[in-house]
Enzyme design. Sequence first.
Site, PDB file in Angstrom:
ATOM      1  N   GLU A  58     127.265   9.764  70.611  1.00  0.00           N
ATOM      2  CA  GLU A  58     128.467   8.720  70.954  1.00  0.00           C
ATOM      3  C   GLU A  58     128.709   7.381  70.602  1.00  0.00           C
ATOM      4  O   GLU A  58     129.540   7.088  70.473  1.00  0.00           O
ATOM      5  CB  GLU A  58     129.061   9.533  72.310  1.00  0.00           C
ATOM      6  N   CYS A  81     126.198  12.123  78.127  1.00  0.00           N
ATOM      7  CA  CYS A  81     125.129  11.846  79.151  1.00  0.00           C
ATOM      8  C   CYS A  81     125.735  10.798  80.402  1.00  0.00           C
ATOM      9  O   CYS A  81     126.450   9.828  80.017  1.00  0.00           O
ATOM     10  CB  CYS A  81     123.358  11.370  78.749  1.00  0.00           C
ATOM     11  N   CYS A  90     126.343   7.187  77.805  1.00  0.00           N
ATOM     12  CA  CYS A  90     127.630   7.579  76.918  1.00  0.00           C
ATOM     13  C   CYS A  90     128.865   8.195  77.075  1.00  0.00           C
ATOM     14  O   CYS A  90     129.945   7.567  76.916  1.00  0.00           O
ATOM     15  CB  CYS A  90     127.427   8.878  75.600  1.00  0.00           C
ATOM     16  N   TRP A 176     100.190  34.461  45.838  1.00  0.00           N
ATOM     17  CA  TRP A 176     101.364  34.206  46.582  1.00  0.00           C
ATOM     18  C   TRP A 176     101.864  35.193  46.840  1.00  0.00           C
ATOM     19  O   TRP A 176     102.291  36.360  46.322  1.00  0.00           O
ATOM     20  CB  TRP A 176     102.864  32.437  46.410  1.00  0.00           C
ATOM     21  N   ARG A 213     106.716  19.568  52.651  1.00  0.00           N
ATOM     22  CA  ARG A 213     106.612  19.149  50.897  1.00  0.00           C
ATOM     23  C   ARG A 213     107.545  19.064  50.013  1.00  0.00           C
ATOM     24  O   ARG A 213     107.803  18.795  49.237  1.00  0.00           O
ATOM     25  CB  ARG A 213     104.999  19.710  50.591  1.00  0.00           C
ATOM     26  N   GLY A 305      97.828  32.711  63.369  1.00  0.00           N
ATOM     27  CA  GLY A 305      97.888  34.106  62.301  1.00  0.00           C
ATOM     28  C   GLY A 305      98.068  35.172  63.042  1.00  0.00           C
ATOM     29  O   GLY A 305      98.364  34.347  64.643  1.00  0.00           O
ATOM     30  N   LEU A 308      97.497  35.200  66.948  1.00  0.00           N
ATOM     31  CA  LEU A 308      98.350  34.414  68.141  1.00  0.00           C
ATOM     32  C   LEU A 308      99.765  34.697  68.327  1.00  0.00           C
ATOM     33  O   LEU A 308     100.716  35.259  69.122  1.00  0.00           O
ATOM     34  CB  LEU A 308      98.417  32.916  66.570  1.00  0.00           C
TER      35      LEU A 308
END
Length: 372
Positions: A58, A81, A90, A176, A213, A305, A308
Amino acid sequence: MAEADPARDRRFMALALALAGRGLGNVWPNPAVGCVLVQGGYIVGRGWTQPGGRPHAETEALARAGAGARGATCYTTLEPCAHHGETGPCAEALVEAGIARAVVATEDPDPRVAGRGNATLESAGIEVARGCIEAEARALNAGFLSRVEKGRPHVTLKLASTLDGRIGTHTGDSRWITGTLARGRGHLMRASHDAVMVGAASALADDPALTCRLPGLGDRSPVRIVIDGGARLPTSHVLIAGGADPPTWIVSTQDLGGDGRHAAWREVGVEVIEVAAEADGRPALKAALEALAGRGLTRVLVEGGGRLAAALLRAGLVDRIEWFRAPGAIGGDGVPALAALGVERANDMPRFHRVSSAPLAEDVLDTLVPAA
């Protein structure tokens, strides 16, 4: 001031949401907000949350609008806010600028705001229209809302596998599996998240840099997080040796703090987050996520992996899955995308609802959320 027009409100709010999206991954711990100021059907000011979380959307829009803000309609993706921080509220700035009407997509659940921003506008005689494309606004700020309402970041699990759910061959080769376009989309996901997380086994096996990247987005690399309950990563690892840029945080267990590895990590600029251990000795993931939220993170992208990923699914801590599927098969001797979940009956498996499915050259990206 023009009369309310629902179609026009949706159109301008959609523009505000598009602006808000520019801040994803770059404004934590604050929400990513967009704001558009409209006068006589023309945009006179626009803004979005700036890097680091301020200035707010804002404030940016008002600065661009100048005197044109008086009598304008303000479209903001989150309630303005109402608390004093490094800058003034704001909501008060909008009142002082003389806006005539505010269209607010969704309320801010932060206890410091939670309706006070809208109330500030209304007490000044400003009309406030609530709930314009609210579902879209909540989806965009799912991370901020999760941190406030659940006490943890929003967790997106990113998987890239073959049609039979394999992420590598029996020799461990995985480069890949998916194509260039899919890998580029994965880097874009990193840029829009506060942090990217992997397990220690994946970090050791793949030696990933975990940076973004894509050309022009090198400065949008997220915080890099490794779940390493066994304190296995050596200080020579790429994530440790370059631990300050972008930052590396390691989540480990409290009882390993005295073995010297934690101190060695800290000495080279890595932040070590110690949490309690589960029965199997691994860091308690719910406690880990709560600790990350306490440090301001709102959106975490989990890239592996399999152990997890499975642990997060078992604990019900996955809010979204982004699954890249390549049109090939490796077979049962390949490395699975998910470790064992311990499901005994088909009816007990975690179920998800497919939100979208998009072709990326020969690959397909499925986006899924937990089934209601």
